[in-house]
Design a protein around this motif. Sequence first.
Motif, PDB file in Angstrom:
ATOM      1  N   MET A   1      44.375  49.770  40.930  1.00  0.00           N
ATOM      2  CA  MET A   1      43.609  49.398  39.733  1.00  0.00           C
ATOM      3  C   MET A   1      44.399  48.399  38.889  1.00  0.00           C
ATOM      4  SD  MET A   1      42.008  53.188  38.797  1.00  0.00           S
ATOM      5  CE  MET A   1      42.136  52.892  37.065  1.00  0.00           C
ATOM      6  N   TRP A   2      45.694  48.651  38.718  1.00  0.00           N
ATOM      7  CA  TRP A   2      46.533  47.757  37.920  1.00  0.00           C
ATOM      8  C   TRP A   2      46.719  46.413  38.610  1.00  0.00           C
ATOM      9  CZ3 TRP A   2      48.616  48.005  33.052  1.00  0.00           C
ATOM     10  CH2 TRP A   2      48.323  49.176  32.348  1.00  0.00           C
ATOM     11  N   LEU A   3      46.902  46.418  39.920  1.00  0.00           N
ATOM     12  CA  LEU A   3      47.067  45.150  40.642  1.00  0.00           C
ATOM     13  C   LEU A   3      45.811  44.295  40.570  1.00  0.00           C
ATOM     14  CD1 LEU A   3      49.103  46.269  43.784  1.00  0.00           C
ATOM     15  CD2 LEU A   3      49.897  44.889  41.847  1.00  0.00           C
ATOM     16  N   VAL A   4      44.653  44.917  40.676  1.00  0.00           N
ATOM     17  CA  VAL A   4      43.394  44.174  40.565  1.00  0.00           C
ATOM     18  C   VAL A   4      43.295  43.538  39.175  1.00  0.00           C
ATOM     19  CG1 VAL A   4      40.872  44.403  40.461  1.00  0.00           C
ATOM     20  CG2 VAL A   4      42.146  45.449  42.337  1.00  0.00           C
ATOM     21  N   ARG A   5      43.669  44.261  38.136  1.00  0.00           N
ATOM     22  CA  ARG A   5      43.619  43.712  36.774  1.00  0.00           C
ATOM     23  C   ARG A   5      44.558  42.519  36.637  1.00  0.00           C
ATOM     24  NH1 ARG A   5      40.857  41.770  33.426  1.00  0.00           N
ATOM     25  NH2 ARG A   5      41.853  41.368  31.466  1.00  0.00           N
ATOM     26  N   ILE A   6      45.765  42.631  37.190  1.00  0.00           N
ATOM     27  CA  ILE A   6      46.731  41.537  37.119  1.00  0.00           C
ATOM     28  C   ILE A   6      46.219  40.324  37.893  1.00  0.00           C
ATOM     29  CG2 ILE A   6      49.051  40.814  37.837  1.00  0.00           C
ATOM     30  CD1 ILE A   6      49.899  43.786  37.152  1.00  0.00           C
TER      31      ILE A   6
ATOM     32  N   ILE B   1      44.118  34.700  38.725  1.00  0.00           N
ATOM     33  CA  ILE B   1      43.259  33.769  39.471  1.00  0.00           C
ATOM     34  C   ILE B   1      42.141  33.237  38.568  1.00  0.00           C
ATOM     35  CG2 ILE B   1      43.768  34.894  41.670  1.00  0.00           C
ATOM     36  CD1 ILE B   1      40.957  36.097  41.589  1.00  0.00           C
ATOM     37  N   PRO B   2      41.605  32.082  38.903  1.00  0.00           N
ATOM     38  CA  PRO B   2      40.577  31.486  38.035  1.00  0.00           C
ATOM     39  C   PRO B   2      39.183  32.106  38.177  1.00  0.00           C
ATOM     40  CG  PRO B   2      41.076  30.022  39.863  1.00  0.00           C
ATOM     41  CD  PRO B   2      42.022  31.183  39.966  1.00  0.00           C
ATOM     42  N   ILE B   3      39.005  33.022  39.098  1.00  0.00           N
ATOM     43  CA  ILE B   3      37.703  33.663  39.298  1.00  0.00           C
ATOM     44  C   ILE B   3      37.687  34.987  38.537  1.00  0.00           C
ATOM     45  CG2 ILE B   3      36.149  34.688  41.012  1.00  0.00           C
ATOM     46  CD1 ILE B   3      37.485  32.827  43.082  1.00  0.00           C
ATOM     47  N   ASP B   4      36.607  35.260  37.824  1.00  0.00           N
ATOM     48  CA  ASP B   4      36.469  36.529  37.110  1.00  0.00           C
ATOM     49  C   ASP B   4      36.022  37.600  38.098  1.00  0.00           C
ATOM     50  OD1 ASP B   4      36.098  38.581  35.321  1.00  0.00           O
ATOM     51  OD2 ASP B   4      34.274  37.749  34.445  1.00  0.00           O
ATOM     52  N   LEU B   5      36.926  38.490  38.458  1.00  0.00           N
ATOM     53  CA  LEU B   5      36.610  39.539  39.429  1.00  0.00           C
ATOM     54  C   LEU B   5      35.572  40.523  38.912  1.00  0.00           C
ATOM     55  CD1 LEU B   5      40.136  40.339  40.910  1.00  0.00           C
ATOM     56  CD2 LEU B   5      38.333  38.898  41.871  1.00  0.00           C
ATOM     57  N   ASN B   6      35.423  40.612  37.599  1.00  0.00           N
ATOM     58  CA  ASN B   6      34.460  41.556  37.033  1.00  0.00           C
ATOM     59  C   ASN B   6      33.021  41.219  37.391  1.00  0.00           C
ATOM     60  OD1 ASN B   6      36.459  43.136  35.962  1.00  0.00           O
ATOM     61  ND2 ASN B   6      36.389  42.191  33.957  1.00  0.00           N
ATOM     62  N   GLN B   7      32.789  40.008  37.890  1.00  0.00           N
ATOM     63  CA  GLN B   7      31.445  39.662  38.351  1.00  0.00           C
ATOM     64  C   GLN B   7      31.034  40.505  39.558  1.00  0.00           C
ATOM     65  OE1 GLN B   7      30.986  35.770  40.224  1.00  0.00           O
ATOM     66  NE2 GLN B   7      33.205  35.731  40.605  1.00  0.00           N
ATOM     67  N   PHE B   8      31.993  41.178  40.170  1.00  0.00           N
ATOM     68  CA  PHE B   8      31.708  42.030  41.317  1.00  0.00           C
ATOM     69  C   PHE B   8      31.470  43.482  40.903  1.00  0.00           C
ATOM     70  CE2 PHE B   8      34.335  38.520  42.944  1.00  0.00           C
ATOM     71  CZ  PHE B   8      33.392  37.935  43.769  1.00  0.00           C
ATOM     72  N   GLY B   9      31.223  43.700  39.626  1.00  0.00           N
ATOM     73  CA  GLY B   9      30.893  45.037  39.134  1.00  0.00           C
ATOM     74  C   GLY B   9      29.528  45.470  39.638  1.00  0.00           C
ATOM     75  N   LEU B  10      29.125  46.633  39.208  1.00  0.00           N
ATOM     76  CA  LEU B  10      27.857  47.209  39.646  1.00  0.00           C
ATOM     77  C   LEU B  10      26.723  46.686  38.762  1.00  0.00           C
ATOM     78  CD1 LEU B  10      27.276  50.833  40.731  1.00  0.00           C
ATOM     79  CD2 LEU B  10      25.615  49.687  39.293  1.00  0.00           C
TER      80      LEU B  10
END
Length: 183
Positions: A19-24, A29-38
């Motif tokens: 979880m912490w590594l994903v946040r870091i 990176i320039p892509i917002d990973l939160n776009q892959f939420g539910l």
Amino acid sequence: MSTSLKKQAYPILILLLAMWLVRIVDIVIPIDLNQFGLLPRTLRGLAGIGLMPFLHASFGHLIANTIPLAILLGLTVASRQRAWPVVVAILIGNGVLLWLFGRSANHIGASGLVFGLIAYLITVGIREKQIASIAVAILVGMLFGGTLLTGILPRWNSVISWDGHLFGGICGLIVGIATSRSR
């Protein structure tokens, strides 16, 4: 710390570290990973069923989930013989219910699992009536009972996924009933 206890703690540490590594990575990176939420009732949102617990809006959000998750996973692993299938069932059940019935929003975070584990541990303690499970249920109730009750209340126009909390709690209740014997 005994070897058995260490073996049980490793998966918890790995999950929290992931979880912490994903946040870091999300910051770097320039892509917002939160776009892959539910995203409920969307094809794209299906991936969020598995990814949602690893995605957090900020370090504050991550810390708010990490501390209770570490405590609740520790209590679950220490008190249940088959803890990880319970965790997976709560995660998947919460994600599916949220995808089917959740409000139209991008749901991220591990709080659905937190609420699921709270409900699970309390349910098991009530049903089994064994000293250890009752003690865990009382401890969880004292630590998180107020959070459970207030966190599932609807908050319209809120960024907090109260519906994720609610469905996590429902899944914890269902899994608790399905995996324990009433005495």
